[in-house]
Scaffold this active site. Structure first.
Site, PDB file in Angstrom:
ATOM      1  N   ASP A 180       8.838   9.542   4.070  1.00  0.00           N
ATOM      2  CA  ASP A 180       9.277   9.180   2.732  1.00  0.00           C
ATOM      3  C   ASP A 180      10.787   9.114   2.600  1.00  0.00           C
ATOM      4  O   ASP A 180      11.326   8.315   1.854  1.00  0.00           O
ATOM      5  CB  ASP A 180       8.738  10.182   1.709  1.00  0.00           C
TER       6      ASP A 180
ATOM      7  N   THR B 234       0.835  -1.209   0.000  1.00  0.00           N
ATOM      8  CA  THR B 234       0.000   0.000   0.000  1.00  0.00           C
ATOM      9  C   THR B 234       0.866   1.254   0.000  1.00  0.00           C
ATOM     10  O   THR B 234       0.376   2.362   0.179  1.00  0.00           O
ATOM     11  CB  THR B 234      -0.915   0.024   1.247  1.00  0.00           C
TER      12      THR B 234
ATOM     13  N   ALA C 213       6.513   5.600   9.705  1.00  0.00           N
ATOM     14  CA  ALA C 213       5.317   5.232   8.966  1.00  0.00           C
ATOM     15  C   ALA C 213       5.544   5.612   7.519  1.00  0.00           C
ATOM     16  O   ALA C 213       6.598   6.156   7.172  1.00  0.00           O
ATOM     17  CB  ALA C 213       4.113   5.969   9.535  1.00  0.00           C
ATOM     18  N   LYS C 214       4.533   5.337   6.713  1.00  0.00           N
ATOM     19  CA  LYS C 214       4.718   5.607   5.292  1.00  0.00           C
ATOM     20  C   LYS C 214       4.938   7.095   5.032  1.00  0.00           C
ATOM     21  O   LYS C 214       5.461   7.470   4.000  1.00  0.00           O
ATOM     22  CB  LYS C 214       3.571   5.006   4.501  1.00  0.00           C
ATOM     23  N   ARG C 215       4.584   7.965   6.011  1.00  0.00           N
ATOM     24  CA  ARG C 215       4.806   9.400   5.812  1.00  0.00           C
ATOM     25  C   ARG C 215       6.297   9.757   5.831  1.00  0.00           C
ATOM     26  O   ARG C 215       6.681  10.823   5.386  1.00  0.00           O
ATOM     27  CB  ARG C 215       4.046  10.221   6.858  1.00  0.00           C
TER      28      ARG C 215
END
Ligand code: GLU
Length: 283
Positions: free
Chosen positions: A261, A21, A257-259
């Site tokens: 980057d 995801t 987290a995916k934030r």
């Protein structure tokens, strides 16, 4: 009740179970590295499972990025969506019949009920966010709904947890763990209103079907492990052993987290980072 599995006499089988995801980041790699090291130390087999259950959030480009980034980092798996193996398919989107069969077993046994509550209903019913949990404690609104007469409006299926029962297990890394059903976590969704299996059910079915002997995962999933132990029992399946890893945090103490980057494996690679130096002090 202690639902831990006794020390396994089966050959070790571990798994990496990423969800495509988004891009994998260093926190994922940290947990996966432990999983790989444990498989190697136990002369075991490592499985890669593509957890693409949610078609709205999973994307083919993230699947290819995931395979490429894992290989670049130094992961080597023996079975997986790219290599096949005795327990194929290794992508959850292709395993629906297995989840459905397990769900039917739960339904026949009267262990699930249809729930019409929306996220909004639940947000309104809560007095305060449940501390540190992954989902709010379900207040039990639809508990008396009959599985035989599902309501006309859209509904999901929830597993009815045994109120007040202590679910305990011995974690391979963190030691003895205890969670109380209906206090630490409530009735949880096993089949979603969009007709997709929920994570808790799919992961339990797959870890069992793929003969995983030890699940290595992040400590954010400790309560999910307790939920899954209830599913193993309800489905009369033998649970694997569990090993939870501390989560990697950023310099302000927030978990990755995916934030983040800049810490995606892709970004690190583009900056010229070498995997060996990224993991130089990892065990
Ligand atoms: N796909 C899940 C995740 O990435 C798997 C977690 C697990 O069960 O280990 O969070």
């Amino acid at each position: 009740m202690n639902l831990s599995k006794p020390i396994s006499t089966q050959p070790y089988r571990g798994r990496l179970a990423p969800s495509p995801t988004g891009l994998l980041h260093l926190g994922h790699a940290r947990t996966f590295w432990t999983a790989q090291q444990r498989a190697i130390a136990n002369a075991g087999t490592l499985i890669l499972r593509n957890e693409d259950l949610d078609p709205a959030r999973s994307r083919p480009e993230f699947v290819s990025a995931m395979l490429e980034d894992l290989r670049w980092f130094g992961f080597q798996w023996h079975e997986g969506p790219d290599r096949g193996g005795p327990f194929a398919p290794y992508s959850q989107s292709e395993r629906r019949p297995r989840y459905l069969a397990a769900f039917e077993q739960l339904r026949t046994a009267g262990l699930v009920y249809p729930c019409t509550c929306t996220r909004k209903d639940l947000a309104g019913a809560l007095s305060a966010p449940h501390e540190g949990d992954d989902e709010p404690l379900y207040p039990g609104t639809c508990r008396s709904n009959s599985a035989l007469h599902p309501p006309p409006s859209p509904f999901s299926w929830r597993f009815r947890v045994p109120d007040g029962e202590t679910i305990s297990f011995d974690d391979g890394n963190l030691g003895p763990q205890q969670f109380i059903a209906s206090r630490d976590f409530g009735d949880f969704i096993v089949w979603q209103r969009d007709d997709l299996p929920a994570y808790q059910l799919a992961v339990t079915v797959d870890d069992n079907a793929m003969r995983i002997t030890e699940v290595v995962r992040g400590a954010d999933l400790l309560k999910s492990t307790a939920r899954q132990l209830l599913l193993y029992r309800a489905l009369a399946l033998e649970p694997p052993a569990f090993y939870h890893c501390p989560l990697m945090t950023d310099e302000t103490g927030r978990r990755l987290a995916k934030r983040h980057d800049a810490l995606s494996l892709r970004a690190l690679r583009a900056q010229g980072a070498a995997p060996e130096s990224l993991r130089h002090n990892w065990t």
